[in-house]
Scaffold this motif. Structure first.
Motif, PDB file in Angstrom:
ATOM      1  N   MET A  78       0.839  -1.210   0.000  1.00 39.44           N
ATOM      2  CA  MET A  78       0.000   0.000   0.000  1.00 39.44           C
ATOM      3  C   MET A  78       0.868   1.252   0.000  1.00 39.44           C
ATOM      4  SD  MET A  78      -2.867  -1.102   2.811  1.00 39.44           S
ATOM      5  CE  MET A  78      -3.641   0.518   2.701  1.00 39.44           C
ATOM      6  N   LEU A  79       0.347   2.317  -0.593  1.00 40.99           N
ATOM      7  CA  LEU A  79       1.086   3.569  -0.678  1.00 40.99           C
ATOM      8  C   LEU A  79       1.440   4.116   0.697  1.00 40.99           C
ATOM      9  CD1 LEU A  79       2.106   5.945  -2.425  1.00 40.99           C
ATOM     10  CD2 LEU A  79      -0.157   6.956  -2.239  1.00 40.99           C
ATOM     11  N   SER A  80       0.589   3.876   1.685  1.00 44.03           N
ATOM     12  CA  SER A  80       0.755   4.507   2.989  1.00 44.03           C
ATOM     13  C   SER A  80       1.544   3.667   3.994  1.00 44.03           C
ATOM     14  CB  SER A  80      -0.625   4.831   3.572  1.00 44.03           C
ATOM     15  OG  SER A  80      -1.402   3.651   3.672  1.00 44.03           O
ATOM     16  N   ARG A  86      -2.431  12.486   3.444  1.00 43.67           N
ATOM     17  CA  ARG A  86      -3.764  12.257   4.017  1.00 43.67           C
ATOM     18  C   ARG A  86      -3.753  10.987   4.869  1.00 43.67           C
ATOM     19  NH1 ARG A  86      -7.472  13.619  -1.352  1.00 43.67           N
ATOM     20  NH2 ARG A  86      -6.675  15.749  -1.657  1.00 43.67           N
ATOM     21  N   LEU A  87      -2.788  10.967   5.758  1.00 45.58           N
ATOM     22  CA  LEU A  87      -2.537   9.780   6.561  1.00 45.58           C
ATOM     23  C   LEU A  87      -2.427  10.178   8.025  1.00 45.58           C
ATOM     24  CD1 LEU A  87      -1.828   6.709   6.288  1.00 45.58           C
ATOM     25  CD2 LEU A  87       0.573   7.414   6.167  1.00 45.58           C
ATOM     26  N   ALA A 103       8.139   7.509   9.364  1.00 44.71           N
ATOM     27  CA  ALA A 103       7.428   6.232   9.248  1.00 44.71           C
ATOM     28  C   ALA A 103       5.977   6.494   8.876  1.00 44.71           C
ATOM     29  CB  ALA A 103       7.503   5.459  10.554  1.00 44.71           C
ATOM     30  N   LEU A 104       5.467   5.679   7.960  1.00 49.51           N
ATOM     31  CA  LEU A 104       4.108   5.855   7.448  1.00 49.51           C
ATOM     32  C   LEU A 104       3.249   4.643   7.777  1.00 49.51           C
ATOM     33  CD1 LEU A 104       5.155   7.062   3.872  1.00 49.51           C
ATOM     34  CD2 LEU A 104       4.732   8.492   5.886  1.00 49.51           C
ATOM     35  N   GLY A 105       2.049   4.904   8.273  1.00 47.46           N
ATOM     36  CA  GLY A 105       1.117   3.819   8.559  1.00 47.46           C
ATOM     37  C   GLY A 105       1.648   2.867   9.618  1.00 47.46           C
ATOM     38  N   LYS A 106       1.495   1.576   9.346  1.00 44.71           N
ATOM     39  CA  LYS A 106       1.917   0.570  10.316  1.00 44.71           C
ATOM     40  C   LYS A 106       3.419   0.583  10.561  1.00 44.71           C
ATOM     41  CE  LYS A 106      -0.114  -2.920   8.280  1.00 44.71           C
ATOM     42  NZ  LYS A 106      -0.574  -4.303   8.002  1.00 44.71           N
ATOM     43  N   ALA A 107       4.191   1.200   9.673  1.00 44.81           N
ATOM     44  CA  ALA A 107       5.638   1.262   9.852  1.00 44.81           C
ATOM     45  C   ALA A 107       6.026   2.081  11.083  1.00 44.81           C
ATOM     46  CB  ALA A 107       6.307   1.841   8.605  1.00 44.81           C
ATOM     47  N   THR A 108       5.102   2.876  11.620  1.00 46.37           N
ATOM     48  CA  THR A 108       5.411   3.614  12.849  1.00 46.37           C
ATOM     49  C   THR A 108       5.762   2.657  13.984  1.00 46.37           C
ATOM     50  OG1 THR A 108       3.036   3.709  13.375  1.00 46.37           O
ATOM     51  CG2 THR A 108       3.999   5.618  12.261  1.00 46.37           C
TER      52      THR A 108
END
Length: 294
Positions: A1-3, A29-30, A50-55
């Protein structure tokens, strides 16, 4: 996914790390956006985002960092950089590069360092910079940090000479403190004039994107986050067969007898990154399941 994944951001001057997170959150928009390794507003360079679950992977990133710093000698400031008020200013045109080289050897290896009074370190639950702005005087705790290497890049003579250095160090090292303490050893005073972070948490400046780059890629539909496990290559990896991978992703512990370090990257047989596991007593325990499989 992009996010999902990481953004290797080249932080602009005069932006806080929080400003950058807020801007990235708005552009993508995350909601879930975080960063590793805070940079001072006056510093530029690598700020891993970090984006999304990568946080949830931020805690597993490598801690080593590298900087390119300009140190101005003959000046002391309240913040140990040029953003603060000048405390003392004395010309030191007679200072030699040989003296500098000798003094710098004292900053390599494991050293004791007192962080700047204007820093984000907490004392009794309060940030040092908040206490400093209120004029409160507190004892700043000494920290042990590690400097792996200091290389001199340039030396410019004058009444207030400047030194460019490349510094590779461990987490928690304040380059402003090195500038200040170098000036103290030389008995001239010293302060940080400029700072670029060239490496952080497995990311480097060469591959970084500015906010302008990010906006352009988003408009063109070409932006792709860095793969979530790309910055985790310092951790060893294990691959699980299909049944074990499914159970592990469901939170079950898996018997595992291989001789590997405690924290590992976990993959399935198709080399899909599943998350982070901990090996304990020959059992692989899920710590963070990034990509569950059915």
């Amino acid at each position: 996914m992009l996010s999902q994944g990481f953004l290797n951001l080249n932080k602009p001057f005069d932006w806080t790390s929080h400003d950058c997170v807020a801007r990235v959150r708005k552009l993508l928009r995350l909601k879930r956006v975080g960063h590793a390794g805070t940079l001072d507003p006056a510093a530029t360079g690598v700020l891993p985002i970090a984006l999304g679950k990568a946080t949830r992977l931020l805690q597993y990133l490598p801690e080593n960092k590298a900087y390119i710093a300009t140190i101005r000698l003959g000046v002391r400031t309240t913040t140990d950089d040029l953003q603060g008020e000048i405390i003392t200013s004395q010309a030191c045109a007679g200072l030699s590069l040989a003296e500098i080289k000798t003094a710098l050897t004292q900053f390599e290896g494991k050293i004791e360092q007192i962080p700047p009074i204007y820093s984000a370190i907490q004392v009794d639950g309060k940030r040092l910079y908040d206490l400093a702005r209120k004029g409160e005087i507190v004892e700043v705790p000494v920290r042990t940090v590690e400097v792996f290497r200091i290389d001199i890049l340039d030396w410019r003579e004058g009444d207030f000479p400047e030194l460019d250095v490349a510094i590779a160090c461990g987490s928690g090292t304040y380059i402003r403190a090195i500038a200040r303490d170098l000036g103290a050893i030389l008995e001239t005073g010293g302060t940080l004039a400029a700072l670029i972070r060239s490496e952080s948490s497995g990311f480097n400046l060469t591959d970084s994107l500015t906010l302008t780059d990010l906006e352009a890629q988003l408009q063109a539909g070409t932006f792709q986050p860095v793969c979530p496990d790309a910055a985790l290559q310092h951790l060893p990896s294990v691959a699980l067969p299909v049944i074990s991978a499914q159970k592990w992703c469901q939170g079950q512990r898996i018997s595992f007898t291989f001789d590997v370090p405690e924290i590992v990257r976990v993959y399935d047989e198709e080399n899909r990154f599943l998350g982070i596991g901990q090996l304990q007593d020959e059992v692989l325990i899920p710590q963070m399941v990034f990509e569950p499989i059915s």
